[in-house]
Design a protein around this motif. Sequence first.
Motif, PDB file in Angstrom:
ATOM      1  N   GLU A 278      49.462  51.886  34.188  1.00  0.00           N
ATOM      2  CA  GLU A 278      49.986  50.611  33.677  1.00  0.00           C
ATOM      3  C   GLU A 278      51.244  50.215  34.434  1.00  0.00           C
ATOM      4  OE1 GLU A 278      49.895  49.321  29.743  1.00  0.00           O
ATOM      5  OE2 GLU A 278      47.831  49.192  30.496  1.00  0.00           O
ATOM      6  N   ARG A 279      52.127  51.177  34.559  1.00  0.00           N
ATOM      7  CA  ARG A 279      53.395  50.893  35.200  1.00  0.00           C
ATOM      8  C   ARG A 279      53.168  50.550  36.668  1.00  0.00           C
ATOM      9  NH1 ARG A 279      58.861  54.356  34.916  1.00  0.00           N
ATOM     10  NH2 ARG A 279      60.087  52.823  36.058  1.00  0.00           N
ATOM     11  N   TYR A 280      52.270  51.255  37.266  1.00  0.00           N
ATOM     12  CA  TYR A 280      51.955  51.030  38.664  1.00  0.00           C
ATOM     13  C   TYR A 280      51.426  49.610  38.875  1.00  0.00           C
ATOM     14  CZ  TYR A 280      49.778  51.308  43.116  1.00  0.00           C
ATOM     15  OH  TYR A 280      49.414  51.020  44.394  1.00  0.00           O
ATOM     16  N   PHE A 281      50.459  49.190  38.055  1.00  0.00           N
ATOM     17  CA  PHE A 281      49.890  47.848  38.238  1.00  0.00           C
ATOM     18  C   PHE A 281      50.885  46.744  37.923  1.00  0.00           C
ATOM     19  CE2 PHE A 281      45.451  49.564  38.131  1.00  0.00           C
ATOM     20  CZ  PHE A 281      45.134  49.106  39.395  1.00  0.00           C
ATOM     21  N   ARG A 282      51.782  47.027  36.986  1.00  0.00           N
ATOM     22  CA  ARG A 282      52.749  45.989  36.636  1.00  0.00           C
ATOM     23  C   ARG A 282      53.903  45.905  37.628  1.00  0.00           C
ATOM     24  NH1 ARG A 282      51.665  43.671  32.014  1.00  0.00           N
ATOM     25  NH2 ARG A 282      50.179  44.728  30.656  1.00  0.00           N
ATOM     26  N   SER A 283      53.959  46.839  38.589  1.00  0.00           N
ATOM     27  CA  SER A 283      55.099  46.908  39.490  1.00  0.00           C
ATOM     28  C   SER A 283      55.054  45.855  40.589  1.00  0.00           C
ATOM     29  CB  SER A 283      55.161  48.280  40.145  1.00  0.00           C
ATOM     30  OG  SER A 283      54.111  48.384  41.088  1.00  0.00           O
ATOM     31  N   SER A 284      53.961  45.090  40.677  1.00  0.00           N
ATOM     32  CA  SER A 284      53.859  43.983  41.638  1.00  0.00           C
ATOM     33  C   SER A 284      53.789  44.425  43.087  1.00  0.00           C
ATOM     34  CB  SER A 284      55.048  43.019  41.505  1.00  0.00           C
ATOM     35  OG  SER A 284      55.217  42.641  40.192  1.00  0.00           O
TER      36      SER A 284
ATOM     37  N   ASP B  29      33.950  48.891  33.441  1.00  0.00           N
ATOM     38  CA  ASP B  29      34.214  48.069  34.631  1.00  0.00           C
ATOM     39  C   ASP B  29      34.641  46.663  34.201  1.00  0.00           C
ATOM     40  OD1 ASP B  29      33.360  50.038  36.567  1.00  0.00           O
ATOM     41  OD2 ASP B  29      31.295  49.600  35.982  1.00  0.00           O
ATOM     42  N   ARG B  30      34.004  46.172  33.147  1.00  0.00           N
ATOM     43  CA  ARG B  30      34.367  44.840  32.635  1.00  0.00           C
ATOM     44  C   ARG B  30      35.779  44.854  32.048  1.00  0.00           C
ATOM     45  NH1 ARG B  30      31.453  41.242  35.246  1.00  0.00           N
ATOM     46  NH2 ARG B  30      29.221  41.463  34.913  1.00  0.00           N
ATOM     47  N   GLN B  31      36.122  45.968  31.398  1.00  0.00           N
ATOM     48  CA  GLN B  31      37.484  46.084  30.840  1.00  0.00           C
ATOM     49  C   GLN B  31      38.510  46.068  31.972  1.00  0.00           C
ATOM     50  OE1 GLN B  31      36.905  49.650  28.586  1.00  0.00           O
ATOM     51  NE2 GLN B  31      36.421  48.546  26.695  1.00  0.00           N
ATOM     52  N   MET B  32      38.223  46.791  33.038  1.00  0.00           N
ATOM     53  CA  MET B  32      39.136  46.821  34.184  1.00  0.00           C
ATOM     54  C   MET B  32      39.225  45.445  34.819  1.00  0.00           C
ATOM     55  SD  MET B  32      41.268  48.252  36.172  1.00  0.00           S
ATOM     56  CE  MET B  32      41.409  50.015  36.052  1.00  0.00           C
ATOM     57  N   GLU B  33      38.093  44.775  34.939  1.00  0.00           N
ATOM     58  CA  GLU B  33      38.048  43.421  35.504  1.00  0.00           C
ATOM     59  C   GLU B  33      38.981  42.486  34.719  1.00  0.00           C
ATOM     60  OE1 GLU B  33      34.289  41.437  34.863  1.00  0.00           O
ATOM     61  OE2 GLU B  33      34.460  40.335  36.746  1.00  0.00           O
ATOM     62  N   GLU B  34      38.890  42.573  33.400  1.00  0.00           N
ATOM     63  CA  GLU B  34      39.716  41.721  32.540  1.00  0.00           C
ATOM     64  C   GLU B  34      41.191  42.062  32.655  1.00  0.00           C
ATOM     65  OE1 GLU B  34      39.059  41.226  28.272  1.00  0.00           O
ATOM     66  OE2 GLU B  34      36.961  40.821  28.821  1.00  0.00           O
ATOM     67  N   TYR B  35      41.458  43.357  32.705  1.00  0.00           N
ATOM     68  CA  TYR B  35      42.833  43.833  32.821  1.00  0.00           C
ATOM     69  C   TYR B  35      43.472  43.300  34.101  1.00  0.00           C
ATOM     70  CZ  TYR B  35      46.609  47.221  33.429  1.00  0.00           C
ATOM     71  OH  TYR B  35      47.819  47.805  33.641  1.00  0.00           O
ATOM     72  N   LEU B  36      42.737  43.389  35.217  1.00  0.00           N
ATOM     73  CA  LEU B  36      43.255  42.923  36.508  1.00  0.00           C
ATOM     74  C   LEU B  36      43.401  41.404  36.512  1.00  0.00           C
ATOM     75  CD1 LEU B  36      41.136  45.249  38.807  1.00  0.00           C
ATOM     76  CD2 LEU B  36      43.585  45.451  38.342  1.00  0.00           C
ATOM     77  N   ALA B  37      42.467  40.723  35.856  1.00  0.00           N
ATOM     78  CA  ALA B  37      42.539  39.260  35.776  1.00  0.00           C
ATOM     79  C   ALA B  37      43.815  38.861  35.033  1.00  0.00           C
ATOM     80  CB  ALA B  37      41.313  38.702  35.074  1.00  0.00           C
ATOM     81  N   GLY B  38      44.127  39.603  33.966  1.00  0.00           N
ATOM     82  CA  GLY B  38      45.323  39.323  33.180  1.00  0.00           C
ATOM     83  C   GLY B  38      46.591  39.471  34.009  1.00  0.00           C
ATOM     84  N   LEU B  39      46.565  40.389  34.968  1.00  0.00           N
ATOM     85  CA  LEU B  39      47.735  40.608  35.823  1.00  0.00           C
ATOM     86  C   LEU B  39      47.694  39.712  37.069  1.00  0.00           C
ATOM     87  CD1 LEU B  39      47.968  44.512  35.739  1.00  0.00           C
ATOM     88  CD2 LEU B  39      49.431  42.886  34.549  1.00  0.00           C
ATOM     89  N   GLN B  40      46.632  38.941  37.200  1.00  0.00           N
ATOM     90  CA  GLN B  40      46.443  38.032  38.345  1.00  0.00           C
ATOM     91  C   GLN B  40      46.488  38.744  39.687  1.00  0.00           C
ATOM     92  OE1 GLN B  40      49.407  35.020  37.062  1.00  0.00           O
ATOM     93  NE2 GLN B  40      47.636  33.660  36.959  1.00  0.00           N
ATOM     94  N   ILE B  41      45.880  39.915  39.714  1.00  0.00           N
ATOM     95  CA  ILE B  41      45.802  40.670  40.962  1.00  0.00           C
ATOM     96  C   ILE B  41      44.475  40.309  41.657  1.00  0.00           C
ATOM     97  CG2 ILE B  41      45.625  42.993  41.954  1.00  0.00           C
ATOM     98  CD1 ILE B  41      47.352  44.019  39.678  1.00  0.00           C
ATOM     99  N   PRO B  42      44.510  39.932  42.950  1.00  0.00           N
ATOM    100  CA  PRO B  42      43.259  39.633  43.649  1.00  0.00           C
ATOM    101  C   PRO B  42      42.368  40.875  43.752  1.00  0.00           C
ATOM    102  CG  PRO B  42      45.172  39.024  44.989  1.00  0.00           C
ATOM    103  CD  PRO B  42      45.688  39.782  43.807  1.00  0.00           C
ATOM    104  N   VAL B  43      41.072  40.650  43.640  1.00  0.00           N
ATOM    105  CA  VAL B  43      40.128  41.769  43.619  1.00  0.00           C
ATOM    106  C   VAL B  43      39.041  41.560  44.667  1.00  0.00           C
ATOM    107  CG1 VAL B  43      38.348  42.905  42.211  1.00  0.00           C
ATOM    108  CG2 VAL B  43      40.515  42.224  41.160  1.00  0.00           C
TER     109      VAL B  43
END
Length: 201
Positions: free
Chosen positions: A97-103, A122-136
């Motif tokens: 969590e901390r890692y992904f939020r570190s920008s 995989d869908r949960q991860m997809e949503e989580y990344l979408a929430g952080l607006q990280i390109p995938v």
Amino acid sequence: MLWRAQLIACAYRYDQVPPHHLPEVVMVGRSNVGKSSLINAMIGQRLAKVSKTPGKTRSVNFFEVQGDPPFVLVDLPGYGFAARSGGELELWRRLIERYFRSSRVSLVLQLVDFRHGFLKNDRQMEEYLAGLQIPVGVVFTKLDKVSGSRRKSALDAYVKEGFRCSIGPFLVSSETKEGLGDLKSGLSLWLKEGSVPREGL
Ligand SMILES: Nc1nc2c(ncn2[C@@H]2O[C@H](COP(=O)(O)OP(=O)(O)O)[C@@H](O)[C@H]2O)c(=O)[nH]1
Ligand SMILES: [Mg+2]
């Protein structure tokens, strides 16, 4: 296109995450989907540990890749593996969590087994990344396990179901090396043109 790489750090805690100024490309996916194998296949070296037993990678591993342009490839522990102790799971969740939020993440490569498509986590991860607006970038793995005649219909079905991706989908096999060239050039192009390190840290 030859990419050399070296392991620069293994982090079990956030304070072990190494400082550097390169864009980071992070591999995520279920345990056993082939993250470590793909890292090795892309760099043509056996740097990441591959295992038949799911859940072996416990640390976040950072590989500095001398590609064009240079970047840092990050091997995360897989998700969807329940056989961890509660305390360990909590530590893992906090680190991720901390890692992904570190920008510091420019792109996430989300690996999905081509035989199964997107499963619930995989869908949960997809949503989580979408929430952080990280390109995938979506990468379907183990292409060699699906016969040539079934590949198109499998991909069509996954596309019809829909998934979020800024680049790809890429279809690869670390075993036969199919699709690796496309993935590497797609990644290089993205890093040259698309990567804007986000503010923060
Ligand atoms: N047939 C096939 N097996 C693969 C491929 N990639 C990984 N594997 C196998 O899948 C298992 C898990 O691979 P690993 O890279 O450790 O997965 P990780 O847990 O996501 O890092 C190992 O037994 C690998 O040999 C592939 O492209 N084709
Ligand atoms: Mg691994």
